[in-house]
Design a protein around this motif. Sequence first.
Motif, mmCIF file in Angstrom:
data_model
loop_
_atom_site.group_PDB
_atom_site.id
_atom_site.type_symbol
_atom_site.label_atom_id
_atom_site.label_comp_id
_atom_site.label_asym_id
_atom_site.label_seq_id
_atom_site.Cartn_x
_atom_site.Cartn_y
_atom_site.Cartn_z
ATOM 1 N N LYS A 1 27.772 -20.197 12.888
ATOM 2 C CA LYS A 1 26.627 -20.906 13.465
ATOM 3 C C LYS A 1 26.367 -20.546 14.927
ATOM 4 O O LYS A 1 25.377 -20.982 15.497
ATOM 5 C CB LYS A 1 26.853 -22.420 13.363
ATOM 6 N N LYS B 1 19.019 -25.742 15.184
ATOM 7 C CA LYS B 1 19.092 -26.221 13.807
ATOM 8 C C LYS B 1 17.898 -25.739 12.992
ATOM 9 O O LYS B 1 16.763 -25.719 13.468
ATOM 10 C CB LYS B 1 19.160 -27.748 13.776
ATOM 11 N N GLU B 2 18.188 -25.365 11.760
ATOM 12 C CA GLU B 2 17.157 -24.795 10.901
ATOM 13 C C GLU B 2 16.246 -25.878 10.324
ATOM 14 O O GLU B 2 16.680 -26.996 10.053
ATOM 15 C CB GLU B 2 17.803 -24.030 9.741
ATOM 16 N N ASP B 3 14.999 -25.478 10.159
ATOM 17 C CA ASP B 3 14.062 -26.304 9.413
ATOM 18 C C ASP B 3 13.806 -25.568 8.101
ATOM 19 O O ASP B 3 13.144 -24.540 8.071
ATOM 20 C CB ASP B 3 12.755 -26.459 10.206
ATOM 21 N N THR B 4 14.400 -26.087 7.035
ATOM 22 C CA THR B 4 14.308 -25.382 5.746
ATOM 23 C C THR B 4 13.232 -25.978 4.846
ATOM 24 O O THR B 4 13.329 -25.933 3.627
ATOM 25 C CB THR B 4 15.668 -25.412 5.024
ATOM 26 N N GLN C 1 10.409 -22.686 1.767
ATOM 27 C CA GLN C 1 11.209 -21.667 1.104
ATOM 28 C C GLN C 1 10.398 -20.382 1.024
ATOM 29 O O GLN C 1 9.253 -20.376 0.556
ATOM 30 C CB GLN C 1 11.596 -22.126 -0.319
ATOM 31 N N SER D 1 14.639 -21.043 6.678
ATOM 32 C CA SER D 1 16.072 -20.863 6.936
ATOM 33 C C SER D 1 16.345 -19.439 7.402
ATOM 34 O O SER D 1 15.614 -18.508 7.034
ATOM 35 C CB SER D 1 16.889 -21.152 5.671
ATOM 36 N N ARG D 2 17.372 -19.285 8.208
ATOM 37 C CA ARG D 2 17.730 -17.947 8.679
ATOM 38 C C ARG D 2 18.118 -17.045 7.502
ATOM 39 O O ARG D 2 17.891 -15.851 7.537
ATOM 40 C CB ARG D 2 18.874 -18.028 9.692
ATOM 41 N N LYS D 3 18.734 -17.649 6.483
ATOM 42 C CA LYS D 3 19.125 -16.847 5.322
ATOM 43 C C LYS D 3 17.896 -16.262 4.641
ATOM 44 O O LYS D 3 17.851 -15.066 4.320
ATOM 45 C CB LYS D 3 19.902 -17.726 4.336
ATOM 46 N N ASP D 4 16.870 -17.106 4.397
ATOM 47 C CA ASP D 4 15.636 -16.606 3.781
ATOM 48 C C ASP D 4 14.987 -15.543 4.653
ATOM 49 O O ASP D 4 14.506 -14.512 4.161
ATOM 50 C CB ASP D 4 14.646 -17.760 3.563
#
Length: 620
Positions: free
Chosen positions: A146, A365-368, A371, A446-449
């Motif tokens: 993180k 902090k992510e705002d998911t 999508q 999200s950072r992953k997306d």
Amino acid sequence: MSSKSGPTAHGRGPGHGPGGGSMVMGGQKVKDFKGTLKRLLQYLKPRRNKLIAVFFAAILSTIFSIIGPKLTGIAITELFEGAYGKLQGIPDAAINFGKIGEILLFLVGLYIFSSLFTYLQQYLMSDVAQKTVYDLREDVNDKLQKLPLKYFDGHSNGETLSRVTNDIDTIGTTLQQSLTQFITSIVTIIGVIIMMLTISPILTIITVISLPVSIFVIQPILKRSQRHFADQQRTLGQLNGHIEEIYTGHQVVKAFGYEKKAGEQFDSVNEELYQAGAKAQFISGIIMPMMSFIGNLSYVLICVVGGILVTQRAISIGDIQAFISYSKQFTQPIMQTANIANIIQATVAAAERVFELLDEVEEVKEDTSIQLSRAKGAVAFEHVDFGYGENLLIQDMNIDVHPGQTVAIVGPTGAGKTTMINLLMRFYEVNGGKIKIDGIDIQNMSRKDLRNSFGMVLQDTWLFNGTIKENLAFGKEGATDEEIYAAARTAHADHFIRTLPDGYETILNEEASNISQGQKQLLTIARAVLANPPIMILDEATSSVDTRTEVFIQQAMNRLMEGRTSFVIAHRLSTIRDADIILVMDQGKVIEQGTHVELLEKNGFYADLYNSQFSERTAG
């Protein structure tokens, strides 16, 4: 990206000095001893039932061993009185070997039970200690995931590794060995005092007086040792950081003749660690001899007073023998407790360093709420501002990229080219403005997306210890062998891989130094091909290969970029003439943009860059 095509590798050269960012680490002593200790104890809470079991096992083990000297004293008294009666010619005087035998058998049984409970407490405590350390490592590992890129830019790898390994190991060792010893010592002190009181309150007072005297003597020593143990942990982190930097970049060190300077830096940090360690160990080492000295004075007084009491028939000979054993048992746990208190200083110093890492500022902090499936590739920078400090590096940047376009980014060193990519990947957060993918603000995904939408081929290659096939498969989860081979062929890596002794099963070492830099670059390109992302980022991707290989790679890249949005950072302007948009950056601003032909016609900054490179080639 996908992070699948490999995260950014941030290397450090010798110029960072020992420990890099760790040199600024303050704290000559534990800043908050009570707070850190309390926080460390929170990690033991989930295992409080086992700790209670450890506590009771320690009590039972200690009680059984404490009763031993009293029983031994009874047996000695029985033996003495029988023998003494015979010598005095008392009728019917005899040594009752039957009773002595019963006492000794009972004593053996007690010691067996004591050993069993000692085994039980060690078994339970090993589980508690290892699971506590496991939780700490998990928390640290989660934290590292993180932390923003800013943290890693400001701290050397060795310093971080020292906190994750050395400091957590120190905590684990203390929990495993010292905590049970501490419990046993406290129980022993209490139990021995009770047993001594049953024998002689006068002798007990003489023994107990040594306790406040001991505390009075060792308290200032403990305060001094605390500071030196904190220094020891800090300098150990610096030494690890220095070693990691120098030996990871040993080729650069040798190439620039930096060995002497690196050796001097090592000697300096090593000397500091030696001084801190020597002082910490010396001062803590004084504690045991001083405790022994005070204990021996107490022992002498007990022998003298006890002898007088025996002659007055106030206590038996067996009781005085038992009391002497108890007096030794009394001073030993006090010395152990003092030693453990010293160990706790080092442990709390280590824990504070771990908690400092856990308290580092995390990524925003992510705002998911949104999508993102497979992106189409539209990218927009809207009035973006960014700076590493107060001064802005990028100001009011506006870019509009359509899906499938190839965007080349050029400009002098420090113009902000790589920073722009870092912002796009959310390695850093913008100070102002918005960056959008397919019209969606990247702050709202999200950072992953976000990163799954990108493939990266960087100037600094990133490969891990493992086979070539495993390194390539990193680009796509569940990739088949045929997909891996096809990606390697596309990147023109298949031929050189098959010429290696073990082909795709060739194991790359930690730094992948058993293949050439150009070959490493080909592997990272193949990995990006396998990832098949909708957006590609190429940061000087062909800078480490020869001209002939560059042609092959350029062809592979052209195929890879078909139908994808691509961002290409390049110094060799001849490689980006066909780009749909060329962004010319200088001092954090896009000062020109257009196609190659349009920018040449403007006869501005880009034209000067291009003509200077063309002139250099012509002259060459």
